[in-house]
Design an enzyme around this catalytic site. Structure first.
Site, PDB file in Angstrom:
ATOM      1  N   ASP A 132      -1.532  -0.306   6.225  1.00 13.61           N
ATOM      2  CA  ASP A 132      -1.539   0.431   7.498  1.00 13.61           C
ATOM      3  C   ASP A 132      -2.939   0.683   8.022  1.00 13.61           C
ATOM      4  O   ASP A 132      -3.083   1.269   9.084  1.00 13.61           O
ATOM      5  CB  ASP A 132      -0.820   1.784   7.347  1.00 13.61           C
ATOM      6  CG  ASP A 132      -1.631   2.745   6.507  1.00 13.61           C
ATOM      7  OD1 ASP A 132      -2.037   2.367   5.391  1.00 13.61           O
ATOM      8  OD2 ASP A 132      -1.902   3.871   6.966  1.00 13.61           O
ATOM      9  N   ASP A 163       0.879  -1.165   0.000  1.00  9.87           N
ATOM     10  CA  ASP A 163       0.000   0.000   0.000  1.00  9.87           C
ATOM     11  C   ASP A 163       0.928   1.230   0.000  1.00  9.87           C
ATOM     12  O   ASP A 163       2.130   1.102   0.286  1.00  9.87           O
ATOM     13  CB  ASP A 163      -0.862  -0.042   1.269  1.00  9.87           C
ATOM     14  CG  ASP A 163      -1.552   1.276   1.535  1.00  9.87           C
ATOM     15  OD1 ASP A 163      -2.250   1.758   0.644  1.00  9.87           O
ATOM     16  OD2 ASP A 163      -1.368   1.822   2.646  1.00  9.87           O
ATOM     17  N   PRO A 172      -0.643   9.484 -10.375  1.00 14.48           N
ATOM     18  CA  PRO A 172       0.441  10.489 -10.338  1.00 14.48           C
ATOM     19  C   PRO A 172       0.954  10.726  -8.922  1.00 14.48           C
ATOM     20  O   PRO A 172       2.141  11.011  -8.725  1.00 14.48           O
ATOM     21  CB  PRO A 172      -0.220  11.770 -10.875  1.00 14.48           C
ATOM     22  CG  PRO A 172      -1.493  11.347 -11.499  1.00 14.48           C
ATOM     23  CD  PRO A 172      -1.889  10.037 -10.914  1.00 14.48           C
ATOM     24  N   ASN A 173       0.076  10.596  -7.939  1.00 15.97           N
ATOM     25  CA  ASN A 173       0.489  10.815  -6.552  1.00 15.97           C
ATOM     26  C   ASN A 173       1.387   9.693  -6.060  1.00 15.97           C
ATOM     27  O   ASN A 173       2.377   9.932  -5.352  1.00 15.97           O
ATOM     28  CB  ASN A 173      -0.736  10.930  -5.646  1.00 15.97           C
ATOM     29  CG  ASN A 173      -1.550  12.177  -5.947  1.00 15.97           C
ATOM     30  OD1 ASN A 173      -1.056  13.089  -6.596  1.00 15.97           O
ATOM     31  ND2 ASN A 173      -2.780  12.206  -5.507  1.00 15.97           N
ATOM     32  N   ASP A 177      -0.022   5.188   0.907  1.00 13.36           N
ATOM     33  CA  ASP A 177      -0.179   6.237   1.928  1.00 13.36           C
ATOM     34  C   ASP A 177      -0.284   5.642   3.327  1.00 13.36           C
ATOM     35  O   ASP A 177      -1.145   4.801   3.588  1.00 13.36           O
ATOM     36  CB  ASP A 177      -1.415   7.084   1.593  1.00 13.36           C
ATOM     37  CG  ASP A 177      -1.212   7.808   0.278  1.00 13.36           C
ATOM     38  OD1 ASP A 177      -0.261   8.585   0.186  1.00 13.36           O
ATOM     39  OD2 ASP A 177      -1.987   7.558  -0.666  1.00 13.36           O
ATOM     40  N   GLU A 214     -13.651  10.339  -3.558  1.00 13.15           N
ATOM     41  CA  GLU A 214     -14.688   9.757  -2.703  1.00 13.15           C
ATOM     42  C   GLU A 214     -14.748  10.490  -1.366  1.00 13.15           C
ATOM     43  O   GLU A 214     -15.820  10.683  -0.790  1.00 13.15           O
ATOM     44  CB  GLU A 214     -14.401   8.270  -2.460  1.00 13.15           C
ATOM     45  CG  GLU A 214     -14.557   7.367  -3.677  1.00 13.15           C
ATOM     46  CD  GLU A 214     -13.407   7.436  -4.671  1.00 13.15           C
ATOM     47  OE1 GLU A 214     -12.435   8.188  -4.431  1.00 13.15           O
ATOM     48  OE2 GLU A 214     -13.481   6.746  -5.695  1.00 13.15           O
ATOM     49  N   HIS A 264     -10.300  17.740  -7.328  1.00 13.03           N
ATOM     50  CA  HIS A 264      -9.311  16.706  -7.031  1.00 13.03           C
ATOM     51  C   HIS A 264      -8.055  16.874  -7.903  1.00 13.03           C
ATOM     52  O   HIS A 264      -6.939  16.627  -7.450  1.00 13.03           O
ATOM     53  CB  HIS A 264      -9.929  15.313  -7.220  1.00 13.03           C
ATOM     54  CG  HIS A 264      -9.037  14.212  -6.768  1.00 13.03           C
ATOM     55  ND1 HIS A 264      -8.414  13.356  -7.629  1.00 13.03           N
ATOM     56  CD2 HIS A 264      -8.610  13.860  -5.525  1.00 13.03           C
ATOM     57  CE1 HIS A 264      -7.661  12.516  -6.941  1.00 13.03           C
ATOM     58  NE2 HIS A 264      -7.764  12.788  -5.664  1.00 13.03           N
TER      59      HIS A 264
HETATM   60  C1  XBP Z   1      -4.787   6.401   0.587  1.00 10.14           C
HETATM   61  C2  XBP Z   1      -5.998   7.137   0.332  1.00 10.14           C
HETATM   62  C3  XBP Z   1      -5.970   8.181  -0.640  1.00 10.14           C
HETATM   63  C4  XBP Z   1      -5.217   9.435  -0.233  1.00 10.14           C
HETATM   64  C5  XBP Z   1      -5.589  10.512  -1.187  1.00 10.14           C
HETATM   65  O1  XBP Z   1      -4.834   5.253  -0.151  1.00 10.14           O
HETATM   66  O2  XBP Z   1      -7.033   6.840   0.878  1.00 10.14           O
HETATM   67  O3  XBP Z   1      -7.278   8.512  -0.890  1.00 10.14           O
HETATM   68  O4  XBP Z   1      -5.609   9.840   1.058  1.00 10.14           O
HETATM   69  O5  XBP Z   1      -5.148  10.184  -2.434  1.00 10.14           O
HETATM   70  P1  XBP Z   1      -3.876   4.001   0.145  1.00 10.14           P
HETATM   71  P2  XBP Z   1      -5.893  10.678  -3.765  1.00 10.14           P
HETATM   72  O6  XBP Z   1      -3.743   3.875   1.647  1.00 10.14           O
HETATM   73  O7  XBP Z   1      -4.657   2.868  -0.467  1.00 10.14           O
HETATM   74  O8  XBP Z   1      -2.570   4.261  -0.550  1.00 10.14           O
HETATM   75  O9  XBP Z   1      -6.389  12.049  -3.529  1.00 10.14           O
HETATM   76  O10 XBP Z   1      -4.817  10.593  -4.817  1.00 10.14           O
HETATM   77  O11 XBP Z   1      -7.028   9.699  -3.983  1.00 10.14           O
END
Ligand code: XBP
Length: 253
Positions: free
Chosen positions: A184, A10, A128-129, A12, A56, A83
């Site tokens: 996490d 994963d 991209p993030n 983030d 979302e 977004h």
């Molecule tokens: C983390 C998320 C993401 C980020 C925001 O996902 O829930 O939504 O908070 O990213 P993961 P975006 O733990 O599955 O990596 O705005 O690019 O959606």
């Protein structure tokens, strides 16, 4: 004995603590740039994190917290534009402030790469993030370390649905028994578990009180020799830090 063939990460909260000082700040900057008087403080953001995916999360916020706000139409277009602004700000934050990887992540990725263990990413965040985090916080060529970076809208149903993990398994032609996942959050753990994948959880401040009973191991971080991890649940097999040997033992226990 099952052979370990792949590690799936994963992004983030697992690779780096990106939520509080990365995504949250980017959302707030995007709101400001769009002329909206919204501010997601740390406490509110913790509550909003129960919804995976930036688009979302904005929609959920509008519906749950801003009942009096007259929703712009078409709503999907409004959210997508907002977004996209947020993605721009997030990439700027990563480029300027570099969010460090969590303890042990770089070491484990390098060990896996050196031992030809296949690597993949399964994230709810936009592609991209995920790529920007890898480039700025790991290495310029880091996206190429991963066979597949499965991100964002690549599947219709985001975590806690298992779709992103099922997508990866199919694309990589792997059986769940050959992979170990790193997550996490509870919703990430549910997604992986529903896809029959064994999962290691590294908790953080936002997630430490969530239910991780289905994880094979729960630790505070992956650790290093001089900075041992703390085992919260499961059997760390007497290790100080998470390495491939432990990954193989967990897969076979
Ligand atoms: C983390 C998320 C993401 C980020 C925001 O996902 O829930 O939504 O908070 O990213 P993961 P975006 O733990 O599955 O990596 O705005 O690019 O959606």
């Amino acid at each position: 004995m099952t052979q370990l063939k792949a590690l799936i990460f994963d992004v983030d909260g697992t690779l780096a603590e990106t939520e509080k000082n990365g995504h949250r700040i980017a959302f707030n900057r995007a709101f400001k740039e769009a002329g909206l008087q919204w501010e997601w403080d740390e406490n509110l953001y913790g509550k909003l994190l129960k919804v995976a995916g930036g688009k979302e999360r904005i929609k959920y916020y509008l519906q749950q917290y801003l009942e009096e706000f007259s929703l712009p139409q078409p709503l999907g277009e409004f959210i997508s534009k907002l977004h996209a602004l947020k993605t721009k700000h997030y990439k700027e934050i990563l480029a300027n402030d570099t969010i460090p990887l969590r303890l042990g992540i770089k070491r484990l990725l390098e060990e896996a790469k050196n031992h030809k263990i296949r690597l993949a990413i399964a994230t709810t965040a936009a592609l991209p993030n995920a790529i920007a985090l890898l480039e700025y916080s790991l290495a310029k060529d880091a996206p190429s370390w991963f066979e597949i970076i499965a991100a964002g809208d690549i599947v219709v149903n985001k975590k806690p649905a298992p779709d992103i993990y099922q997508y990866l398994l199919e694309k990589m032609n792997l059986s769940p028994r050959e992979c170990l996942v790193f997550e996490d959050t509870n919703h990430g753990l549910i997604a992986a578990t529903k896809a029959n994948l064994k999962t290691v959880v590294t908790v953080n401040n936002y997630t430490k009180d969530q239910d991780f009973s289905q994880a094979v191991l729960v630790v505070n971080h992956l650790g290093e020799n001089h900075q041992p991890f703390t085992v919260i649940k499961g059997d760390g097999k007497g290790k100080n830090y998470f390495d491939l040997e432990l990954a193989k033992e967990l897969l076979n226990s």
